[in-house]
Design a protein around this motif. Sequence first.
Motif, PDB file in Angstrom:
ATOM      1  N   THR A  49       0.836  -1.190   0.000  1.00 48.39           N
ATOM      2  CA  THR A  49       0.000   0.000   0.000  1.00 48.39           C
ATOM      3  C   THR A  49       0.877   1.248   0.000  1.00 48.39           C
ATOM      4  N   VAL A  50       0.633   2.123  -0.968  1.00 51.56           N
ATOM      5  CA  VAL A  50       1.386   3.370  -1.093  1.00 51.56           C
ATOM      6  C   VAL A  50       0.425   4.533  -0.885  1.00 51.56           C
ATOM      7  N   ASP A  51       0.737   5.386   0.114  1.00 51.49           N
ATOM      8  CA  ASP A  51      -0.104   6.544   0.409  1.00 51.49           C
ATOM      9  C   ASP A  51       0.304   7.733  -0.447  1.00 51.49           C
ATOM     10  N   ASP A  52      -0.691   8.464  -0.942  1.00 53.27           N
ATOM     11  CA  ASP A  52      -0.448   9.674  -1.735  1.00 53.27           C
ATOM     12  C   ASP A  52      -1.318  10.785  -1.150  1.00 53.27           C
ATOM     13  N   PRO A  53      -0.831  11.495  -0.112  1.00 52.07           N
ATOM     14  CA  PRO A  53      -1.675  12.458   0.618  1.00 52.07           C
ATOM     15  C   PRO A  53      -1.945  13.759  -0.119  1.00 52.07           C
ATOM     16  N   TYR A  54      -1.187  14.049  -1.178  1.00 53.70           N
ATOM     17  CA  TYR A  54      -1.362  15.332  -1.867  1.00 53.70           C
ATOM     18  C   TYR A  54      -1.593  15.144  -3.360  1.00 53.70           C
ATOM     19  N   ARG A  55      -2.290  14.090  -3.737  1.00 52.50           N
ATOM     20  CA  ARG A  55      -2.523  13.851  -5.158  1.00 52.50           C
ATOM     21  C   ARG A  55      -3.348  14.974  -5.780  1.00 52.50           C
ATOM     22  N   TYR A  56      -4.206  15.586  -4.990  1.00 52.61           N
ATOM     23  CA  TYR A  56      -5.043  16.646  -5.553  1.00 52.61           C
ATOM     24  C   TYR A  56      -4.226  17.842  -6.029  1.00 52.61           C
ATOM     25  N   PHE A  57      -2.950  17.923  -5.632  1.00 54.77           N
ATOM     26  CA  PHE A  57      -2.079  19.005  -6.093  1.00 54.77           C
ATOM     27  C   PHE A  57      -1.728  18.868  -7.570  1.00 54.77           C
ATOM     28  N   GLU A  58      -2.061  17.739  -8.173  1.00 58.14           N
ATOM     29  CA  GLU A  58      -1.804  17.575  -9.597  1.00 58.14           C
ATOM     30  C   GLU A  58      -2.705  18.486 -10.432  1.00 58.14           C
ATOM     31  N   ASP A  59      -3.795  18.947  -9.828  1.00 58.40           N
ATOM     32  CA  ASP A  59      -4.683  19.891 -10.510  1.00 58.40           C
ATOM     33  C   ASP A  59      -4.350  21.296 -10.022  1.00 58.40           C
ATOM     34  N   ALA A  60      -3.478  21.994 -10.761  1.00 58.90           N
ATOM     35  CA  ALA A  60      -2.993  23.309 -10.326  1.00 58.90           C
ATOM     36  C   ALA A  60      -4.097  24.365 -10.320  1.00 58.90           C
ATOM     37  N   LYS A  61      -5.222  24.109 -11.000  1.00 54.09           N
ATOM     38  CA  LYS A  61      -6.304  25.082 -11.051  1.00 54.09           C
ATOM     39  C   LYS A  61      -7.362  24.851  -9.974  1.00 54.09           C
ATOM     40  N   SER A  62      -7.182  23.820  -9.169  1.00 58.76           N
ATOM     41  CA  SER A  62      -8.136  23.515  -8.110  1.00 58.76           C
ATOM     42  C   SER A  62      -8.251  24.691  -7.139  1.00 58.76           C
ATOM     43  N   PRO A  63      -9.456  24.991  -6.638  1.00 66.60           N
ATOM     44  CA  PRO A  63      -9.625  26.100  -5.672  1.00 66.60           C
ATOM     45  C   PRO A  63      -8.866  25.875  -4.370  1.00 66.60           C
ATOM     46  N   GLU A  64      -8.489  24.639  -4.099  1.00 65.24           N
ATOM     47  CA  GLU A  64      -7.656  24.370  -2.926  1.00 65.24           C
ATOM     48  C   GLU A  64      -6.173  24.576  -3.233  1.00 65.24           C
ATOM     49  N   VAL A  65      -5.785  24.296  -4.458  1.00 58.69           N
ATOM     50  CA  VAL A  65      -4.366  24.300  -4.821  1.00 58.69           C
ATOM     51  C   VAL A  65      -3.884  25.680  -5.265  1.00 58.69           C
ATOM     52  N   ALA A  66      -4.615  26.329  -6.165  1.00 59.20           N
ATOM     53  CA  ALA A  66      -4.159  27.603  -6.742  1.00 59.20           C
ATOM     54  C   ALA A  66      -3.872  28.678  -5.688  1.00 59.20           C
ATOM     55  N   PRO A  67      -4.789  28.929  -4.712  1.00 55.24           N
ATOM     56  CA  PRO A  67      -4.482  29.950  -3.693  1.00 55.24           C
ATOM     57  C   PRO A  67      -3.268  29.588  -2.843  1.00 55.24           C
ATOM     58  N   TRP A  68      -3.118  28.295  -2.549  1.00 58.36           N
ATOM     59  CA  TRP A  68      -1.958  27.852  -1.748  1.00 58.36           C
ATOM     60  C   TRP A  68      -0.655  28.151  -2.485  1.00 58.36           C
ATOM     61  N   MET A  69      -0.636  27.806  -3.760  1.00 56.41           N
ATOM     62  CA  MET A  69       0.575  28.028  -4.544  1.00 56.41           C
ATOM     63  C   MET A  69       0.888  29.523  -4.665  1.00 56.41           C
ATOM     64  N   LYS A  70      -0.139  30.346  -4.892  1.00 58.18           N
ATOM     65  CA  LYS A  70       0.092  31.787  -5.054  1.00 58.18           C
ATOM     66  C   LYS A  70       0.602  32.403  -3.755  1.00 58.18           C
ATOM     67  N   ALA A  71       0.011  32.017  -2.627  1.00 57.78           N
ATOM     68  CA  ALA A  71       0.427  32.574  -1.335  1.00 57.78           C
ATOM     69  C   ALA A  71       1.880  32.238  -1.042  1.00 57.78           C
ATOM     70  N   HIS A  72       2.244  30.989  -1.247  1.00 61.57           N
ATOM     71  CA  HIS A  72       3.619  30.576  -0.967  1.00 61.57           C
ATOM     72  C   HIS A  72       4.596  31.195  -1.970  1.00 61.57           C
ATOM     73  N   SER A  73       4.165  31.349  -3.210  1.00 59.69           N
ATOM     74  CA  SER A  73       5.029  31.976  -4.215  1.00 59.69           C
ATOM     75  C   SER A  73       5.276  33.445  -3.866  1.00 59.69           C
ATOM     76  N   ASP A  74       4.190  34.170  -3.517  1.00 60.24           N
ATOM     77  CA  ASP A  74       4.339  35.585  -3.156  1.00 60.24           C
ATOM     78  C   ASP A  74       5.245  35.738  -1.943  1.00 60.24           C
ATOM     79  N   TYR A  75       5.064  34.866  -0.970  1.00 60.17           N
ATOM     80  CA  TYR A  75       5.868  34.943   0.251  1.00 60.17           C
ATOM     81  C   TYR A  75       7.346  34.689  -0.048  1.00 60.17           C
ATOM     82  N   ALA A  76       7.608  33.685  -0.883  1.00 59.12           N
ATOM     83  CA  ALA A  76       8.999  33.361  -1.222  1.00 59.12           C
ATOM     84  C   ALA A  76       9.661  34.519  -1.959  1.00 59.12           C
ATOM     85  N   HIS A  77       8.939  35.123  -2.914  1.00 61.24           N
ATOM     86  CA  HIS A  77       9.509  36.252  -3.648  1.00 61.24           C
ATOM     87  C   HIS A  77       9.760  37.456  -2.742  1.00 61.24           C
TER      88      HIS A  77
END
Length: 431
Positions: A49-77
Amino acid sequence: MTEIGSSMRRLTAAAGLALWAVAINAAWAGTALPVAPVHNVPEVFFGTTVDDPYRYFEDAKSPEVAPWMKAHSDYAHTLLKSISGRDELRAKLDLLDAATTARVTGLVRLRGEIYFYEKRGAKDDQFKLYMRPGLNGDEKLLFDPEVLKKETGKAHAINYFTPSPDGKLVALGVSASGSEEASLRVLDTATGAQLGPEISRAQFGMVSWSPDGKELYFNRLQELKEGMAATEKYQRSSAVVMAPGGSEQSIRTILQAGAKSDVKIPVTEFAAIDVQPDGRVIAIIIDGVSPQFRAYHTTLAKLRAGKPGWQQLFDSDDGVTALAVQGERAYVLSYKDAPRYRLLGGKIDGFSMASAKVLVAESQRVITGIGAAADGLYVVVRDGNVKRLLRMAYEDGAAPSEVQMPVLGSVGISGGISADLPGALIELESW
């Protein structure tokens, strides 16, 4: 004094990094970044059994994924921009990077001293395909992926290219948006015009031309039809042939994974056809993962007649990772019973690993590559952190001699050697 000075510089640099780390940690402490929730998807592979806890991150346009990526990107920059002296350092690096006017790779030499190569200028985003007559001839641009970017809005890149033996045509694979899913194009080198349509599903290429330039051999993936699983994409691929500029309907299958044939190819393996200058045809069968492969041979006349009568040269269990052919003889590198590799050779007709002659025995050096030229067999060996180039005449009993390099470094001969031309184009890197 030198050692003390060096130590002081290291201490100063370490202190500066430590202070920077403290400043960043302090900045992080007051910032609430979004935390990605866990949506586990367990799957069972071969009983595990192989666990994949963040598979939903494969959809970069998901309402859960896109804001997370933008927030972390803005913070890093924001953090990166706060580093003192970063802009000055970036400008210095850009200046040094642009000091080399261009990078050239994939150089191919044809009869008549015709050269093909990819080149990327210091300000270019992608490699472009060029050709020139002679080393001092006028350079001619054949294909510029940047043109496609302007037309489509998507970045394109050259995955591979192989010119016809006379240099009048060139086959190249081009993919979009970093997908590596190349389609095959054939260009007329005199006019730059594309012959025929693009041929899809030619991701791996493995392109070879017949000596007369009338046939083009390559590997093609199967078409995924409705209802087929995405995991079947790389199954049942085929080694195919077509006339340059031919249509989809003109493509003819030579070998297919999973099909009934003299050459048994599992559905997950890949076949490639390699035609030699004298009309000898080699079929290479690889699994796409292991370094070793197996090989068969026939002649172009038999292949065109539809009766190839494939004869096996060696099997996967023989540990062969490189094959070079010169006339009626085959040369192989094998790690079987020789972890640092040994070089063997023998006549193609009736070739067997058991009867092949050991030309270079295993030693403290590691044999890493071979190439057959008209004037001899070229062998690359790793000697510690240096690669050396050896040349061996085709006469029986000839011993290899080292080709002296202008500097010690890493030598490569991939793509720069041909059985019908003397010598070898080499790539040499050194400190």
